[in-house]
Design an enzyme around this catalytic site. Sequence first.
Site, PDB file in Angstrom:
ATOM      1  CB  SER A  17      -0.926   0.008   1.220  1.00  0.00           C
ATOM      2  OG  SER A  17      -0.174  -0.152   2.405  1.00  0.00           O
TER       3      SER A  17
ATOM      4  CG  ASN B 218      -4.064  -4.713  13.236  1.00  0.00           C
ATOM      5  OD1 ASN B 218      -3.521  -4.639  12.140  1.00  0.00           O
ATOM      6  ND2 ASN B 218      -4.445  -5.861  13.769  1.00  0.00           N
TER       7      ASN B 218
ATOM      8  CB  THR C 186     -41.456  24.198  -9.003  1.00  0.00           C
ATOM      9  OG1 THR C 186     -42.565  24.622  -9.807  1.00  0.00           O
ATOM     10  CG2 THR C 186     -41.421  25.042  -7.735  1.00  0.00           C
ATOM     11  CG  HIS C 187     -42.165  20.801 -11.839  1.00  0.00           C
ATOM     12  ND1 HIS C 187     -42.391  19.483 -11.524  1.00  0.00           N
ATOM     13  CD2 HIS C 187     -42.932  21.529 -10.996  1.00  0.00           C
ATOM     14  CE1 HIS C 187     -43.280  19.410 -10.537  1.00  0.00           C
ATOM     15  NE2 HIS C 187     -43.609  20.646 -10.192  1.00  0.00           N
TER      16      HIS C 187
ATOM     17  CB  SER D 195     -15.494  26.030 -29.045  1.00  0.00           C
ATOM     18  OG  SER D 195     -15.422  25.282 -30.243  1.00  0.00           O
TER      19      SER D 195
ATOM     20  CG  ASN E 143     -17.781  25.603 -24.282  1.00  0.00           C
ATOM     21  OD1 ASN E 143     -18.891  25.982 -24.649  1.00  0.00           O
ATOM     22  ND2 ASN E 143     -16.895  25.059 -25.092  1.00  0.00           N
TER      23      ASN E 143
ATOM     24  CD  GLU F 158     -19.701  21.749 -19.566  1.00  0.00           C
ATOM     25  OE1 GLU F 158     -20.171  20.946 -20.363  1.00  0.00           O
ATOM     26  OE2 GLU F 158     -18.889  22.638 -19.897  1.00  0.00           O
TER      27      GLU F 158
ATOM     28  CE1 TYR G 125      -6.204  -3.392   8.958  1.00  0.00           C
ATOM     29  CE2 TYR G 125      -5.371  -5.623   8.659  1.00  0.00           C
ATOM     30  CZ  TYR G 125      -5.450  -4.312   8.249  1.00  0.00           C
ATOM     31  OH  TYR G 125      -4.791  -3.902   7.127  1.00  0.00           O
TER      32      TYR G 125
ATOM     33  CD  GLN H 250      -2.655  -2.566   2.500  1.00  0.00           C
ATOM     34  OE1 GLN H 250      -1.982  -2.760   3.503  1.00  0.00           O
ATOM     35  NE2 GLN H 250      -2.361  -3.139   1.337  1.00  0.00           N
TER      36      GLN H 250
ATOM     37  CE  LYS I 185      -4.117   2.660   4.365  1.00  0.00           C
ATOM     38  NZ  LYS I 185      -4.999   1.829   5.199  1.00  0.00           N
TER      39      LYS I 185
HETATM   40  N1  ARG Z   1      -1.103  -1.311   5.627  1.00  0.00           N
HETATM   41  C1  ARG Z   1      -2.065  -1.823   6.529  1.00  0.00           C
HETATM   42  C2  ARG Z   1      -3.417  -1.135   6.364  1.00  0.00           C
HETATM   43  O1  ARG Z   1      -3.453  -0.152   5.766  1.00  0.00           O
HETATM   44  C3  ARG Z   1      -1.597  -1.623   7.941  1.00  0.00           C
HETATM   45  C4  ARG Z   1      -2.172  -2.581   8.917  1.00  0.00           C
HETATM   46  C5  ARG Z   1      -1.630  -3.923   8.675  1.00  0.00           C
HETATM   47  N2  ARG Z   1      -2.048  -4.835   9.664  1.00  0.00           N
HETATM   48  C6  ARG Z   1      -1.969  -6.141   9.490  1.00  0.00           C
HETATM   49  N3  ARG Z   1      -2.401  -6.886  10.428  1.00  0.00           N
HETATM   50  N4  ARG Z   1      -1.526  -6.667   8.375  1.00  0.00           N
HETATM   51  O2  ARG Z   1      -4.430  -1.600   6.781  1.00  0.00           O
END
Ligand code: ARG
Length: 463
Positions: free
Chosen positions: A28, A115, A160-161, A282, A290, A295, A322, A327, A330
């Site tokens: 990651s 974790n 409205t509408h 354009s 534009n 948009e 967990y 992961q 994010k």
């Molecule tokens: N990179 C992991 C995440 O974003 C970190 C936590 C990893 N924990 C584990 N038990 N493998 O979730």
Amino acid sequence: MSEKSANAMWGGRFSAGPDAIMEAINASIGYDKRLAPQDIAGSRAHAAMLAASGILTEEDAAAIDKGLTQVLAEIEAGDFAFSAALEDIHMNVEARLREIIGPAAGRLHTARSRNDQVAVDFRMWVRDQCDVAISGLDALMRAFLAQAEAGADWVMPGFTHLQTAQPVTWGHHMLAYVEMFARDKSRFIGARARMNECPLGAAALAGTSFPIDRHMTARALGFDRPTANSLDSVSDRDFALEYLSTASICAMHLSRFAEELVIWSSAQFRFVRMSDRFSTGSSIMPQKRNPDAAELLRAKLGRIMGATVALFTIMKGLPLTYSKDMQEDKEQVFDAADTLALGLAAMEGMVSDLTANRPALEAAAASGFSTATDLADWLVRELNLPFRDAHHVTGSLVKLAEDKGCDLPDLSLAEMQKVHGEITDAVYSVLGVHNSVASRTSHGGTAPDNVRAQIARWKEVLG
Ligand code: ARG
């Protein structure tokens, strides 16, 4: 580290390294490197707490703190070699710390796990994004407020509408968005307050047998308190979902105004002119201006809603606590937050630069029999007709005007009296759009006096 050797962090029971595809799906670091400042802040707070609790020597804690400061400086300077073999930001930072300070680095992970580490890092990141959204919303509300102030009593059609309904004021329409964005802001404030509990110290899931001081780390990292349940601490992502849900509602509001800008700036409406700074031409049609920014904003905001659905989908089937699925939380949030920040800034720019076409707004306000309701209300008030009868009489007058190809105020008194004998020429006073809006003084109504009072209130609120 070569690809073939086992992972230095957890590879004790492994004799071979991961397959290249395993590494690709597992890593990651490509995106969670954005958590570096939070990760290092969390680690510094943790090390200081371990020392204060007698779990780590002051000497080791000082070396760790100094080393982490250097790691952060290297990352900020772009001098850091991120490694996919080290999976994520947590292990990348720790491995570099070991290179800098030696074996003492290995003591940092006492009484914690990735974790709780990722949970605290990510919470701090999302908490910052609540603050980014809140200040973006403040700026945007000020831009709408300035528009409202400039045209508190300008008349325009209310729809409205998307059919002409009744005349309203430009200021009232602008303030409608201030209300929406103020609610968005209050949702971000509420989400921020709810997420402001520190999960660090929950360790892997069960807590720890070390005598840690979770109140100390919570305080150091700006949290109100430590979280109360270790299982919840490492498995909860509802702080991120609440951020995304709030961002989605805000995005929906932004997108609705973007849509209005697209319609209003068209040659058919000509209600507004977008500035050169927020329009494009354009390559083939020289006359075109534009509204690309509006948009794109309308389209981009779909990413935020998509991210929200994605994270709900990731989380909804996971047993406590967990799972590695988490992961994948994010990237969704990062993309949504970037999109929201850009969207808020782009909208603030467009609104600040926007020029309303007052004559076009007024002409449109007067067309489409927009004061028919005022006429019906007059029949009720002055001739004491039941509203249903007044509605019927007004409908006949609208039909008459439509057949003649004119607006209501263009009908003669004699023509009106053929429809209802008791109508007097006092009726003309309510057929004008300015009188119409001025009469809407009920609480929350569109009358310029109301709008001015609301502007004064918002100015106080926004400072
Ligand atoms: N990179 C992991 C995440 O974003 C970190 C936590 C990893 N924990 C584990 N038990 N493998 O979730």
